[in-house]
Design a protein around this motif. Structure first.
Motif, PDB file in Angstrom:
ATOM      1  N   UNK A 148       0.791  -1.221   0.000  1.00 31.70           N
ATOM      2  CA  UNK A 148       0.000   0.000   0.000  1.00 31.70           C
ATOM      3  C   UNK A 148       0.822   1.268   0.000  1.00 31.70           C
ATOM      4  N   UNK A 149       2.139   1.145   0.096  1.00 33.98           N
ATOM      5  CA  UNK A 149       3.007   2.316   0.062  1.00 33.98           C
ATOM      6  C   UNK A 149       3.264   2.734  -1.383  1.00 33.98           C
ATOM      7  N   UNK A 150       3.482   4.021  -1.568  1.00 31.21           N
ATOM      8  CA  UNK A 150       3.813   4.504  -2.894  1.00 31.21           C
ATOM      9  C   UNK A 150       5.194   4.037  -3.315  1.00 31.21           C
ATOM     10  N   UNK A 151       5.382   3.836  -4.612  1.00 29.02           N
ATOM     11  CA  UNK A 151       6.685   3.474  -5.170  1.00 29.02           C
ATOM     12  C   UNK A 151       7.131   4.574  -6.124  1.00 29.02           C
ATOM     13  N   UNK A 152       8.348   5.032  -5.932  1.00 29.89           N
ATOM     14  CA  UNK A 152       8.869   6.121  -6.753  1.00 29.89           C
ATOM     15  C   UNK A 152      10.184   5.703  -7.394  1.00 29.89           C
ATOM     16  N   UNK A 153      10.249   5.789  -8.726  1.00 33.77           N
ATOM     17  CA  UNK A 153      11.490   5.472  -9.426  1.00 33.77           C
ATOM     18  C   UNK A 153      12.354   6.729  -9.459  1.00 33.77           C
ATOM     19  N   UNK A 154      13.269   6.796  -8.518  1.00 31.88           N
ATOM     20  CA  UNK A 154      14.150   7.958  -8.447  1.00 31.88           C
ATOM     21  C   UNK A 154      15.165   7.950  -9.577  1.00 31.88           C
ATOM     22  N   UNK A 155      15.582   6.742  -9.976  1.00 27.29           N
ATOM     23  CA  UNK A 155      16.570   6.624 -11.047  1.00 27.29           C
ATOM     24  C   UNK A 155      16.484   5.235 -11.647  1.00 27.29           C
TER      25      UNK A 155
ATOM     26  N   UNK B 104      12.158   3.363  -4.944  1.00 27.69           N
ATOM     27  CA  UNK B 104      12.167   3.448  -3.483  1.00 27.69           C
ATOM     28  C   UNK B 104      10.769   3.766  -2.962  1.00 27.69           C
ATOM     29  N   UNK B 105      10.506   3.495  -1.684  1.00 28.43           N
ATOM     30  CA  UNK B 105       9.209   3.858  -1.102  1.00 28.43           C
ATOM     31  C   UNK B 105       9.014   5.373  -1.130  1.00 28.43           C
ATOM     32  N   UNK B 106       7.863   5.802  -1.613  1.00 29.22           N
ATOM     33  CA  UNK B 106       7.605   7.239  -1.756  1.00 29.22           C
ATOM     34  C   UNK B 106       7.598   7.948  -0.406  1.00 29.22           C
ATOM     35  N   UNK B 107       7.066   7.289   0.633  1.00 32.91           N
ATOM     36  CA  UNK B 107       7.016   7.953   1.938  1.00 32.91           C
ATOM     37  C   UNK B 107       8.416   8.143   2.512  1.00 32.91           C
TER      38      UNK B 107
END
Length: 211
Positions: free
Chosen positions: A81-88, A99-102
């Motif tokens: 349920x956590x956000x996923x963010x592709x930083x690179x 990485x986890x968005x939070x």
């Protein structure tokens, strides 16, 4: 922005937390909804958090609300349920660039957390105080330990009005709220209308005993 957490950041170390260090080889273990955690060197975190284009991409994926309400994540969601963010996009088969968005939000606000881990009961972890896994408001999080996080979860999930009681599960709730916000934005709704959409999306997951 500070590279490591300190007393001046407003976050006090808890018992069992690692002592902040600026060592270049510090790593974090970040769970993103898969069995094996992703290792992210602290130097990578520092480079991502200081890169304006990466931060701008991140900000475009969260919906800032008035006051200190939960900040819904609008993009990819992990099984937890956590956000996923592709930083690179990093070479190799690992997902170190996602990485986890939070966790990104918290460190963007307070600085890099050294030696964040998930392997032991006393390892430092990031805890949601609002109990909404899809929230990326850094002021709704605090550093704790695995043991404390599990204890709080088991205590608070019995509250039928808590996000933890959502019958859709944490991922279902995060996706429902994000979908409501995206629909409102696409429709050109004002903030009040989007708030109503969020409220309806949250209410739809309440146990029947609360209807």
């Amino acid at each position: 922005m500070e590279d490591t957490l300190s007393i001046t950041s407003g976050i006090s170390p808890l018992p069992g937390m690692p002592i902040p260090s600026s060592h270049a080889e510090d790593e974090q273990l970040a769970l993103i909804g898969q069995p094996q955690p992703v290792r992210v060197p602290a130097r990578l975190w520092r480079s991502w958090l200081s890169e304006p284009t990466i931060v701008a991409r991140f900000e475009a994926k969260r919906y800032q609300r008035a006051g200190n309400l939960c900040t819904p994540w609008l993009a990819g969601v992990s099984s937890t349920g956590h956000g996923s963010f592709r930083a690179a996009s990093l070479p190799g088969t690992s997902r170190r660039g996602t990485v986890p968005a939070h966790l990104f939000a918290y460190q963007l606000e307070y600085g890099v957390i050294p030696r964040l881990g998930w392997s032991g009961a006393d390892d430092a972890v990031l805890c949601h105080q609002c109990d909404f896994a899809g929230c990326v408001n850094p002021h709704h999080m605090r550093l704790g330990t695995n043991a404390v996080n599990r204890t709080e979860y088991y205590l608070r999930r019995r509250n039928l009005a808590s996000p933890l009681a959502d019958i859709r599960g944490p991922a279902g709730r995060t996706r429902a709220v994000a979908s409501a916000v995206r629909a409102g934005l696409a429709n050109g709704d004002g903030r009040d209308s989007i708030e109503l959409r969020i409220h309806l999306a949250e209410s739809a997951g309440l146990p029947l005993t609360l209807w």
